[in-house]
Write an enzyme that holds these catalytic residues in place. Structure first.
Site, PDB file in Angstrom:
ATOM      1  N   LYS A  57      26.243 -35.680   6.479  1.00  0.00           N
ATOM      2  CA  LYS A  57      24.923 -35.399   5.902  1.00  0.00           C
ATOM      3  C   LYS A  57      24.693 -36.219   4.640  1.00  0.00           C
ATOM      4  O   LYS A  57      23.551 -36.536   4.314  1.00  0.00           O
ATOM      5  CB  LYS A  57      24.769 -33.910   5.624  1.00  0.00           C
ATOM      6  CG  LYS A  57      24.640 -33.138   6.932  1.00  0.00           C
ATOM      7  CD  LYS A  57      24.124 -31.754   6.769  1.00  0.00           C
ATOM      8  CE  LYS A  57      23.903 -31.132   8.137  1.00  0.00           C
ATOM      9  NZ  LYS A  57      23.976 -29.703   8.136  1.00  0.00           N
ATOM     10  N   LYS A 107      18.234 -31.689  16.858  1.00  0.00           N
ATOM     11  CA  LYS A 107      16.824 -31.372  17.122  1.00  0.00           C
ATOM     12  C   LYS A 107      15.949 -32.591  17.364  1.00  0.00           C
ATOM     13  O   LYS A 107      14.824 -32.463  17.801  1.00  0.00           O
ATOM     14  CB  LYS A 107      16.262 -30.585  15.938  1.00  0.00           C
ATOM     15  CG  LYS A 107      16.815 -29.185  15.905  1.00  0.00           C
ATOM     16  CD  LYS A 107      16.583 -28.479  14.598  1.00  0.00           C
ATOM     17  CE  LYS A 107      17.379 -27.190  14.580  1.00  0.00           C
ATOM     18  NZ  LYS A 107      17.361 -26.504  13.330  1.00  0.00           N
ATOM     19  N   LYS A 166      26.836 -34.898  19.327  1.00  0.00           N
ATOM     20  CA  LYS A 166      26.399 -33.524  19.624  1.00  0.00           C
ATOM     21  C   LYS A 166      24.874 -33.428  19.647  1.00  0.00           C
ATOM     22  O   LYS A 166      24.186 -34.209  18.989  1.00  0.00           O
ATOM     23  CB  LYS A 166      27.017 -32.521  18.658  1.00  0.00           C
ATOM     24  CG  LYS A 166      26.491 -32.605  17.278  1.00  0.00           C
ATOM     25  CD  LYS A 166      26.972 -31.455  16.410  1.00  0.00           C
ATOM     26  CE  LYS A 166      26.277 -31.612  15.063  1.00  0.00           C
ATOM     27  NZ  LYS A 166      26.459 -30.694  14.073  1.00  0.00           N
TER      28      LYS A 166
HETATM   29  P1  TYM Z   1      23.437 -24.337  12.217  1.00  0.00           P
HETATM   30  O1  TYM Z   1      22.173 -23.682  11.783  1.00  0.00           O
HETATM   31  O2  TYM Z   1      23.549 -25.803  12.084  1.00  0.00           O
HETATM   32  O3  TYM Z   1      23.739 -23.970  13.712  1.00  0.00           O
HETATM   33  C1  TYM Z   1      23.766 -22.616  14.175  1.00  0.00           C
HETATM   34  C2  TYM Z   1      24.901 -22.457  15.173  1.00  0.00           C
HETATM   35  O4  TYM Z   1      24.720 -23.396  16.251  1.00  0.00           O
HETATM   36  C3  TYM Z   1      25.933 -24.113  16.468  1.00  0.00           C
HETATM   37  N1  TYM Z   1      25.602 -25.453  16.990  1.00  0.00           N
HETATM   38  C4  TYM Z   1      26.063 -25.930  18.143  1.00  0.00           C
HETATM   39  N2  TYM Z   1      26.877 -25.391  19.079  1.00  0.00           N
HETATM   40  C5  TYM Z   1      27.156 -26.129  20.179  1.00  0.00           C
HETATM   41  N3  TYM Z   1      26.653 -27.386  20.382  1.00  0.00           N
HETATM   42  C6  TYM Z   1      25.836 -27.965  19.481  1.00  0.00           C
HETATM   43  N4  TYM Z   1      25.344 -29.179  19.710  1.00  0.00           N
HETATM   44  C7  TYM Z   1      25.514 -27.238  18.300  1.00  0.00           C
HETATM   45  N5  TYM Z   1      24.740 -27.489  17.216  1.00  0.00           N
HETATM   46  C8  TYM Z   1      24.807 -26.390  16.432  1.00  0.00           C
HETATM   47  C9  TYM Z   1      26.589 -24.168  15.099  1.00  0.00           C
HETATM   48  O5  TYM Z   1      27.964 -24.415  15.203  1.00  0.00           O
HETATM   49  C10 TYM Z   1      26.268 -22.792  14.562  1.00  0.00           C
HETATM   50  O6  TYM Z   1      27.210 -21.847  15.008  1.00  0.00           O
HETATM   51  N6  TYM Z   1      26.582 -23.457   8.443  1.00  0.00           N
HETATM   52  C11 TYM Z   1      25.982 -22.887   9.614  1.00  0.00           C
HETATM   53  C12 TYM Z   1      25.170 -21.635   9.305  1.00  0.00           C
HETATM   54  C13 TYM Z   1      25.939 -20.587   8.558  1.00  0.00           C
HETATM   55  C14 TYM Z   1      26.921 -19.742   9.116  1.00  0.00           C
HETATM   56  C15 TYM Z   1      27.331 -18.900   8.056  1.00  0.00           C
HETATM   57  C16 TYM Z   1      27.479 -19.637  10.383  1.00  0.00           C
HETATM   58  C17 TYM Z   1      25.784 -20.249   7.253  1.00  0.00           C
HETATM   59  N7  TYM Z   1      26.619 -19.244   6.959  1.00  0.00           N
HETATM   60  C18 TYM Z   1      28.340 -17.926   8.232  1.00  0.00           C
HETATM   61  C19 TYM Z   1      28.473 -18.673  10.567  1.00  0.00           C
HETATM   62  C20 TYM Z   1      28.881 -17.842   9.505  1.00  0.00           C
HETATM   63  C21 TYM Z   1      25.029 -23.896  10.236  1.00  0.00           C
HETATM   64  O7  TYM Z   1      24.569 -24.792   9.594  1.00  0.00           O
HETATM   65  O8  TYM Z   1      24.678 -23.637  11.494  1.00  0.00           O
END
Ligand code: TYM
Length: 325
Positions: free
Chosen positions: A115, A201, A198
Site C-alpha cells: 500500500k 475491487k 488476488k
Molecule cells: P478487508 O476489508 O481488506 O477485507 C475483508 C476480508 O476479506 C478478505 N479478502 C479476501 N479473501 C480472499 N480472497 C481475496 N481476494 C480477498 N480480499 C480480501 C480479507 O482477508 C478480510 O478477511 N484489516 C482487515 C479488516 C480488519 C479486521 C480486523 C479483520 C480490521 N480489523 C480484525 C479481522 C479482524 C481488512 O483490511 O480487510
C-alpha cells in the site's frame, strides 16, 4: 449468548463495494460461525481512512457494508455488529499497543509495503497506514477473541496481533487471549484477469456483490484461463474451479471429472460458473435491496452498548496492568 462459547471477531473495511474475494474469503463464514461462537463483526471505518478516502463517500460505504453483512445472513439476535468508530476503546487500546510495538515489525508488514507504493502515487503515506495492524490487533484483543476468520492476506496481521498479545502478557501479566485465525476454502480468490494476483475491487478483474447477472457473466466469460498448453491446471482455471466448488459443489465435481478426462472446454466451465454464481448471489442481492439505510445504521446502535461493555472491561484491565490510573 452463553459464557462457554468461544469468541469470534472479524472485520471489513468500508472502502467502496464488497467483492467476491471479501465475501468468499471471510464474510460468507460469519453467518455459519454465529451458531457456535459468540461473534462480534465490525465495519472498521477507522481502517478505511488509512488510505486515500473521500469523506463524502465514506457514509455510503459504511451503510452498504452493513447491508451486505446483514444480507449474508449475520443475525443481530445472535451476533454483535459494530461500527468501529462508535466504540472509542478500539483507538484507546491501539494507542497503548502502539507504544509497545517495535517500529521494525510494522515496517516489515507485506500489506504496508504494497500500500505504501500505491499511496505514494496518491496523497502520500500517512502514519495511520503504518499503524494499521496495531489498530487491528486492538480490535481483536479488546474482545478476548479466540478465532478470527479472514482471508490469506490478513494472516500476517493476525500473527502480529498474537505477538503483541504475548509480549504484553509476558511483560505485564495476562490480560489478552491469544487469537487464532481461520481460513476458508477460498482464502485467496484471485483476479479474473491476472490470476497470479488476488482479486480486488478495481476494473473487470473482480466481481462485486452488487454486479448484475449480465456483469457477472461478462466478467467470467472474459476471465483468463490457459495461456499456454500445460498438463498442470493453470492459475486461472484453478481460481474458477475454486469459486465453483463453493457456489455449487455438485457441478464442481462434474467439471473436475471432465477436466481429469481431458474433455473439459473452458468455455463450458465459464458458462456453468457464471450460471451457478448468479443463482448463488441472487438471494443475497435480493435481501440487500430490502434493507433500508436506517435499518443498516440501527444495527450498530443495537450492538453498541454490549460491545462497549466487553471492550471497556479489557481496556480497563490493560490500563491498570501498565500502571495508568
Ligand atoms: P478487508 O476489508 O481488506 O477485507 C475483508 C476480508 O476479506 C478478505 N479478502 C479476501 N479473501 C480472499 N480472497 C481475496 N481476494 C480477498 N480480499 C480480501 C480479507 O482477508 C478480510 O478477511 N484489516 C482487515 C479488516 C480488519 C479486521 C480486523 C479483520 C480490521 N480489523 C480484525 C479481522 C479482524 C481488512 O483490511 O480487510
Amino acid at each position: 449468548m452463553t459464557n462457554q462459547k468461544q469468541r469470534v471477531f472479524s472485520g471489513i473495511r468500508p472502502t467502496g463495494e464488497i467483492h467476491l474475494g471479501n465475501f468468499l474469503g471471510s464474510v460468507n463464514q460469519w453467518s455459519e460461525l454465529q451458531n457456535n461462537y459468540d461473534c462480534v463483526f465490525a465495519v472498521v471505518d477507522y481502517h478505511a481512512i488509512t488510505t486515500t478516502f473521500e469523506s463524502k463517500e465514506l457514509p455510503k460505504a459504511i451503510i452498504e457494508t452493513s447491508k451486505w453483512i446483514i444480507a449474508s445472513g449475520v443475525d443481530q439476535q445472535k451476533s454483535l455488529i459494530i461500527l468501529q468508530s462508535q466504540i472509542p476503546e478500539h483507538t484507546e487500546l491501539a494507542w497503548i499497543l502502539n507504544c509497545l510495538t517495535p517500529l521494525g515489525e510494522l515496517e516489515r508488514m507485506t500489506q504496508f509495503k504494497e500500500k505504501r507504493e500505491q499511496e505514494t502515487a496518491k496523497s502520500g503515506i500517512m502514519a495511520g497506514l503504518l499503524n494499521y495492524p496495531v489498530l487491528m490487533a486492538s480490535d481483536i484483543l479488546l474482545y478476548q477473541t479466540d478465532l478470527v476468520p479472514v482471508g490469506e492476506d490478513q494472516v500476517q496481521h493476525i500473527e502480529l496481533a498474537r505477538d503483541i498479545a504475548k509480549r504484553f502478557n509476558n511483560r505485564f501479566g495476562k490480560v489478552f487471549t491469544i487469537p487464532n485465525y481461520q481460513l476458508s476454502k477460498n482464502a485467496r480468490v484471485m483476479s479474473l484477469k491476472n490470476p497470479t494476483e488476488k482479486m480486488s475491487k478495481t476494473g473487470d478483474q473482480g466481481i462485486l456483490l452488487s454486479d448484475s447477472a449480465k456483469e457477472i457473466e461478462r466478467k467470467i466469460m472474459g476471465a483468463t484461463t490457459d495461456t499456454i498448453a500445460s498438463d498442470q491446471m493453470s492459475a486461472g482455471v484453478k481460481n474458477l474451479c475454486n469459486i465453483l466448488q463453493t457456489v455449487s459443489p455438485r457441478t464442481y465435481s462434474q467439471m473436475l471429472e471432465k477436466y481429469q478426462k481431458k474433455t473439459l472446454q473452458y468455455l463450458e466451465l465459464k458458462k456453468v460458473l457464471a450460471k451457478e454464481l448468479i443463482s448463488y448471489l441472487l438471494p443475497i442481492q435480493k435481501k440487500y435491496h430490502q434493507i433500508s439505510d436506517d435499518q443498516a445504521l440501527e444495527i450498530f446502535e443495537k450492538s453498541r452498548a454490549r460491545a462497549q461493555s466487553l471492550a471497556q472491561k479489557t481496556l480497563s484491565r490493560a490500563k491498570k496492568t501498565i500502571g495508568v490510573l
